[in-house]
Design a protein around this motif. Structure first.
Motif, PDB file in Angstrom:
ATOM      1  N   HIS A 194       0.835  -1.202   0.000  1.00  0.00           N
ATOM      2  CA  HIS A 194       0.000   0.000   0.000  1.00  0.00           C
ATOM      3  C   HIS A 194       0.868   1.249   0.000  1.00  0.00           C
ATOM      4  O   HIS A 194       0.599   2.213  -0.717  1.00  0.00           O
TER       5      HIS A 194
ATOM      6  N   VAL B 212     -17.235  -9.468   3.947  1.00  0.00           N
ATOM      7  CA  VAL B 212     -16.948  -8.275   3.144  1.00  0.00           C
ATOM      8  C   VAL B 212     -15.572  -8.372   2.486  1.00  0.00           C
ATOM      9  O   VAL B 212     -15.395  -8.023   1.318  1.00  0.00           O
ATOM     10  N   VAL B 213     -14.577  -8.847   3.220  1.00  0.00           N
ATOM     11  CA  VAL B 213     -13.204  -8.837   2.749  1.00  0.00           C
ATOM     12  C   VAL B 213     -12.888  -9.996   1.820  1.00  0.00           C
ATOM     13  O   VAL B 213     -12.134  -9.835   0.847  1.00  0.00           O
TER      14      VAL B 213
ATOM     15  N   PRO C 238     -14.513 -11.640  -0.625  1.00  0.00           N
ATOM     16  CA  PRO C 238     -14.700 -11.440  -2.087  1.00  0.00           C
ATOM     17  C   PRO C 238     -13.664 -10.496  -2.688  1.00  0.00           C
ATOM     18  O   PRO C 238     -13.237 -10.688  -3.830  1.00  0.00           O
ATOM     19  N   GLU C 239     -13.240  -9.485  -1.938  1.00  0.00           N
ATOM     20  CA  GLU C 239     -12.223  -8.568  -2.441  1.00  0.00           C
ATOM     21  C   GLU C 239     -10.870  -9.277  -2.602  1.00  0.00           C
ATOM     22  O   GLU C 239     -10.157  -9.050  -3.562  1.00  0.00           O
ATOM     23  N   ILE C 240     -10.548 -10.110  -1.653  1.00  0.00           N
ATOM     24  CA  ILE C 240      -9.286 -10.862  -1.744  1.00  0.00           C
ATOM     25  C   ILE C 240      -9.337 -11.823  -2.935  1.00  0.00           C
ATOM     26  O   ILE C 240      -8.358 -11.959  -3.671  1.00  0.00           O
TER      27      ILE C 240
ATOM     28  N   LYS D 179     -11.052 -11.413  -5.674  1.00  0.00           N
ATOM     29  CA  LYS D 179     -10.921 -10.622  -6.901  1.00  0.00           C
ATOM     30  C   LYS D 179      -9.464 -10.258  -7.168  1.00  0.00           C
ATOM     31  O   LYS D 179      -9.024 -10.254  -8.317  1.00  0.00           O
ATOM     32  N   ILE D 180      -8.721  -9.973  -6.129  1.00  0.00           N
ATOM     33  CA  ILE D 180      -7.311  -9.605  -6.298  1.00  0.00           C
ATOM     34  C   ILE D 180      -6.508 -10.815  -6.782  1.00  0.00           C
ATOM     35  O   ILE D 180      -5.660 -10.704  -7.667  1.00  0.00           O
TER      36      ILE D 180
END
Length: 83
Positions: free
Chosen positions: A3, A73-74, A76-78, A80-81
């Protein structure tokens, strides 16, 4: 670390000039991030207090429910990454 590296590239592209011209925007950005984190932690603590005391939800149940929500919440984001 990733980040921070992403931010450094963005910061270089946004700001131009010498070092003294970059210090104030960096300081303002850092203060803004820290203020947002403090506000978020205070909100979580207030919601936690309200849920545990007024709705009589045990600490264990609150931790299980909030952890499940965060995972939902987290995750699906992981995914996608990674994909």
């Amino acid at each position: 670390m990733i980040h921070g590296l992403g931010f450094s590239n963005y910061f270089k592209s946004v700001t131009t000039g010498n070092l003294s011209a970059k210090i104030l925007p960096l300081f303002e950005y850092t203060l803004g991030i820290q203020a947002a984190q403090i506000v978020l932690v205070l909100l979580v603590l207030i919601v936690s207090y309200i849920v545990q005391n007024f709705f009589r939800l045990s600490k264990r149940d609150f931790i299980l429910v909030s952890s499940s929500f965060l995972i939902g919440v987290v995750l699906p984001e992981i995914i996608k990454i990674i994909l």
